[in-house]
Scaffold this motif. Structure first.
Motif, PDB file in Angstrom:
ATOM      1  N   LEU A  58       0.858  -1.183   0.000  1.00 36.74           N
ATOM      2  CA  LEU A  58       0.000   0.000   0.000  1.00 36.74           C
ATOM      3  C   LEU A  58       0.896   1.235   0.000  1.00 36.74           C
ATOM      4  O   LEU A  58       1.648   1.465   0.942  1.00 36.74           O
ATOM      5  CB  LEU A  58      -0.887  -0.007   1.250  1.00 36.74           C
ATOM      6  CG  LEU A  58      -2.173   0.795   1.222  1.00 36.74           C
ATOM      7  CD1 LEU A  58      -3.096   0.348   0.101  1.00 36.74           C
ATOM      8  CD2 LEU A  58      -2.897   0.676   2.537  1.00 36.74           C
ATOM      9  N   THR A  59       0.832   1.983  -1.081  1.00 34.03           N
ATOM     10  CA  THR A  59       1.679   3.168  -1.217  1.00 34.03           C
ATOM     11  C   THR A  59       0.825   4.363  -1.628  1.00 34.03           C
ATOM     12  O   THR A  59      -0.300   4.193  -2.103  1.00 34.03           O
ATOM     13  CB  THR A  59       2.779   2.948  -2.265  1.00 34.03           C
ATOM     14  OG1 THR A  59       2.176   2.633  -3.525  1.00 34.03           O
ATOM     15  CG2 THR A  59       3.732   1.842  -1.844  1.00 34.03           C
ATOM     16  N   ILE A  60       1.389   5.542  -1.451  1.00 33.73           N
ATOM     17  CA  ILE A  60       0.701   6.768  -1.857  1.00 33.73           C
ATOM     18  C   ILE A  60       1.569   7.478  -2.892  1.00 33.73           C
ATOM     19  O   ILE A  60       2.752   7.723  -2.653  1.00 33.73           O
ATOM     20  CB  ILE A  60       0.443   7.696  -0.650  1.00 33.73           C
ATOM     21  CG1 ILE A  60      -0.552   7.038   0.307  1.00 33.73           C
ATOM     22  CG2 ILE A  60      -0.067   9.063  -1.119  1.00 33.73           C
ATOM     23  CD1 ILE A  60      -0.838   7.834   1.564  1.00 33.73           C
ATOM     24  N   ASP A  61       0.957   7.802  -4.022  1.00 32.01           N
ATOM     25  CA  ASP A  61       1.611   8.620  -5.042  1.00 32.01           C
ATOM     26  C   ASP A  61       1.170  10.053  -4.782  1.00 32.01           C
ATOM     27  O   ASP A  61       0.031  10.426  -5.083  1.00 32.01           O
ATOM     28  CB  ASP A  61       1.194   8.165  -6.439  1.00 32.01           C
ATOM     29  CG  ASP A  61       1.859   8.955  -7.549  1.00 32.01           C
ATOM     30  OD1 ASP A  61       2.349  10.077  -7.293  1.00 32.01           O
ATOM     31  OD2 ASP A  61       1.863   8.455  -8.679  1.00 32.01           O
ATOM     32  N   GLU A  62       2.050  10.840  -4.178  1.00 34.07           N
ATOM     33  CA  GLU A  62       1.695  12.209  -3.797  1.00 34.07           C
ATOM     34  C   GLU A  62       1.466  13.112  -5.000  1.00 34.07           C
ATOM     35  O   GLU A  62       0.740  14.101  -4.903  1.00 34.07           O
ATOM     36  CB  GLU A  62       2.765  12.803  -2.880  1.00 34.07           C
ATOM     37  CG  GLU A  62       2.814  12.136  -1.522  1.00 34.07           C
ATOM     38  CD  GLU A  62       3.862  12.728  -0.597  1.00 34.07           C
ATOM     39  OE1 GLU A  62       4.587  13.670  -0.989  1.00 34.07           O
ATOM     40  OE2 GLU A  62       3.958  12.245   0.547  1.00 34.07           O
ATOM     41  N   SER A  63       2.050  12.782  -6.154  1.00 33.93           N
ATOM     42  CA  SER A  63       1.874  13.629  -7.336  1.00 33.93           C
ATOM     43  C   SER A  63       0.461  13.541  -7.896  1.00 33.93           C
ATOM     44  O   SER A  63      -0.028  14.476  -8.515  1.00 33.93           O
ATOM     45  CB  SER A  63       2.895  13.274  -8.420  1.00 33.93           C
ATOM     46  OG  SER A  63       2.643  11.971  -8.935  1.00 33.93           O
ATOM     47  N   THR A  64      -0.216  12.405  -7.648  1.00 35.25           N
ATOM     48  CA  THR A  64      -1.588  12.228  -8.142  1.00 35.25           C
ATOM     49  C   THR A  64      -2.585  12.049  -6.999  1.00 35.25           C
ATOM     50  O   THR A  64      -3.773  11.850  -7.252  1.00 35.25           O
ATOM     51  CB  THR A  64      -1.676  11.010  -9.072  1.00 35.25           C
ATOM     52  OG1 THR A  64      -1.296   9.832  -8.337  1.00 35.25           O
ATOM     53  CG2 THR A  64      -0.791  11.167 -10.303  1.00 35.25           C
ATOM     54  N   ASN A  65      -2.091  12.064  -5.747  1.00 35.39           N
ATOM     55  CA  ASN A  65      -2.941  11.817  -4.566  1.00 35.39           C
ATOM     56  C   ASN A  65      -3.700  10.496  -4.694  1.00 35.39           C
ATOM     57  O   ASN A  65      -4.882  10.409  -4.380  1.00 35.39           O
ATOM     58  CB  ASN A  65      -3.891  12.981  -4.319  1.00 35.39           C
ATOM     59  CG  ASN A  65      -3.143  14.218  -3.892  1.00 35.39           C
ATOM     60  OD1 ASN A  65      -2.370  14.178  -2.944  1.00 35.39           O
ATOM     61  ND2 ASN A  65      -3.348  15.309  -4.607  1.00 35.39           N
ATOM     62  N   THR A  66      -2.978   9.483  -5.153  1.00 35.35           N
ATOM     63  CA  THR A  66      -3.563   8.156  -5.350  1.00 35.35           C
ATOM     64  C   THR A  66      -2.993   7.181  -4.330  1.00 35.35           C
ATOM     65  O   THR A  66      -1.777   7.125  -4.128  1.00 35.35           O
ATOM     66  CB  THR A  66      -3.262   7.639  -6.771  1.00 35.35           C
ATOM     67  OG1 THR A  66      -3.786   8.562  -7.721  1.00 35.35           O
ATOM     68  CG2 THR A  66      -3.895   6.284  -7.013  1.00 35.35           C
ATOM     69  N   ILE A  67      -3.872   6.407  -3.711  1.00 37.69           N
ATOM     70  CA  ILE A  67      -3.473   5.326  -2.820  1.00 37.69           C
ATOM     71  C   ILE A  67      -3.467   4.060  -3.680  1.00 37.69           C
ATOM     72  O   ILE A  67      -4.470   3.734  -4.324  1.00 37.69           O
ATOM     73  CB  ILE A  67      -4.457   5.172  -1.647  1.00 37.69           C
ATOM     74  CG1 ILE A  67      -4.521   6.481  -0.850  1.00 37.69           C
ATOM     75  CG2 ILE A  67      -4.052   3.999  -0.767  1.00 37.69           C
ATOM     76  CD1 ILE A  67      -5.663   6.545   0.136  1.00 37.69           C
ATOM     77  N   ASN A  68      -2.326   3.368  -3.715  1.00 41.10           N
ATOM     78  CA  ASN A  68      -2.162   2.207  -4.581  1.00 41.10           C
ATOM     79  C   ASN A  68      -2.045   0.922  -3.774  1.00 41.10           C
ATOM     80  O   ASN A  68      -1.169   0.803  -2.911  1.00 41.10           O
ATOM     81  CB  ASN A  68      -0.905   2.368  -5.450  1.00 41.10           C
ATOM     82  CG  ASN A  68      -1.039   3.540  -6.387  1.00 41.10           C
ATOM     83  OD1 ASN A  68      -1.908   3.551  -7.239  1.00 41.10           O
ATOM     84  ND2 ASN A  68      -0.196   4.540  -6.208  1.00 41.10           N
ATOM     85  N   LEU A  69      -2.935  -0.024  -4.079  1.00 39.20           N
ATOM     86  CA  LEU A  69      -2.901  -1.353  -3.480  1.00 39.20           C
ATOM     87  C   LEU A  69      -2.203  -2.288  -4.455  1.00 39.20           C
ATOM     88  O   LEU A  69      -2.518  -2.291  -5.652  1.00 39.20           O
ATOM     89  CB  LEU A  69      -4.327  -1.845  -3.215  1.00 39.20           C
ATOM     90  CG  LEU A  69      -4.481  -3.295  -2.757  1.00 39.20           C
ATOM     91  CD1 LEU A  69      -3.837  -3.509  -1.386  1.00 39.20           C
ATOM     92  CD2 LEU A  69      -5.956  -3.689  -2.737  1.00 39.20           C
ATOM     93  N   TYR A  70      -1.253  -3.067  -3.955  1.00 42.21           N
ATOM     94  CA  TYR A  70      -0.523  -4.020  -4.793  1.00 42.21           C
ATOM     95  C   TYR A  70      -0.432  -5.341  -4.051  1.00 42.21           C
ATOM     96  O   TYR A  70       0.076  -5.399  -2.919  1.00 42.21           O
ATOM     97  CB  TYR A  70       0.870  -3.478  -5.105  1.00 42.21           C
ATOM     98  CG  TYR A  70       1.768  -4.433  -5.840  1.00 42.21           C
ATOM     99  CD1 TYR A  70       1.400  -4.979  -7.070  1.00 42.21           C
ATOM    100  CD2 TYR A  70       3.006  -4.789  -5.315  1.00 42.21           C
ATOM    101  CE1 TYR A  70       2.237  -5.838  -7.750  1.00 42.21           C
ATOM    102  CE2 TYR A  70       3.850  -5.650  -5.992  1.00 42.21           C
ATOM    103  CZ  TYR A  70       3.459  -6.171  -7.206  1.00 42.21           C
ATOM    104  OH  TYR A  70       4.290  -7.036  -7.882  1.00 42.21           O
ATOM    105  N   ILE A  71      -0.940  -6.401  -4.676  1.00 45.30           N
ATOM    106  CA  ILE A  71      -0.871  -7.744  -4.116  1.00 45.30           C
ATOM    107  C   ILE A  71      -0.171  -8.617  -5.143  1.00 45.30           C
ATOM    108  O   ILE A  71      -0.632  -8.730  -6.282  1.00 45.30           O
ATOM    109  CB  ILE A  71      -2.268  -8.312  -3.791  1.00 45.30           C
ATOM    110  CG1 ILE A  71      -3.043  -7.364  -2.877  1.00 45.30           C
ATOM    111  CG2 ILE A  71      -2.148  -9.701  -3.160  1.00 45.30           C
ATOM    112  CD1 ILE A  71      -4.505  -7.750  -2.672  1.00 45.30           C
ATOM    113  N   THR A  72       0.918  -9.240  -4.747  1.00 41.69           N
ATOM    114  CA  THR A  72       1.650 -10.109  -5.667  1.00 41.69           C
ATOM    115  C   THR A  72       0.953 -11.470  -5.754  1.00 41.69           C
ATOM    116  O   THR A  72       0.245 -11.880  -4.822  1.00 41.69           O
ATOM    117  CB  THR A  72       3.096 -10.331  -5.198  1.00 41.69           C
ATOM    118  OG1 THR A  72       3.080 -11.087  -3.982  1.00 41.69           O
ATOM    119  CG2 THR A  72       3.828  -9.008  -4.998  1.00 41.69           C
TER     120      THR A  72
END
Length: 115
Positions: A58-72
């Motif tokens: 779970l990361t935040i892209d501050e340039s787009t204000n997007t919270i990103n969920l990533y599950i491998t």
């Protein structure tokens, strides 16, 4: 009040989902924020998986204000618990916490394992 969202995961696949939190149609500024999410068997039950920046889930892209969920694929393939609950919280730099979304988790079991 947190939004309700049912999270459906196909076990053994790559999951990438982005979430933009908006107030009155304007993205909320997430500069300096962090996000955390837990998948548990039930409310107060055993932890199945924790998602945060430390494990890349779970990361935040501050340039787009997007919270990103990533599950491998390896992560979800290891799960034996195929249903439960989760919530996703945003922690602001001043340590205010907002529960953004919550709901149920349903994992569709993997048949093809690639072995």
């Amino acid at each position: 009040m947190a939004g309700k969202y049912r999270l459906q995961i196909a076990q053994g696949t790559t999951v990438r989902r982005g979430l933009v939190w908006k107030r009155n149609g304007v993205p909320v500024d997430l500069t300096g924020c962090r996000a955390r999410m837990e998948y548990r068997t039930s409310v107060g039950g055993p932890l199945v998986h924790r998602f945060d920046a430390a494990n890349g889930g779970l990361t935040i892209d501050e340039s787009t204000n997007t919270i990103n969920l990533y599950i491998t694929p390896a992560t979800s393939s290891a799960w034996t618990q195929l249903s439960g609950v989760y919530d996703l919280e945003v922690v602001f730099p001043n340590n205010d916490v907002v529960r953004l979304i919550e709901g149920s988790v349903t994992v569709s079991p993997e048949v093809t394992t690639g072995e």
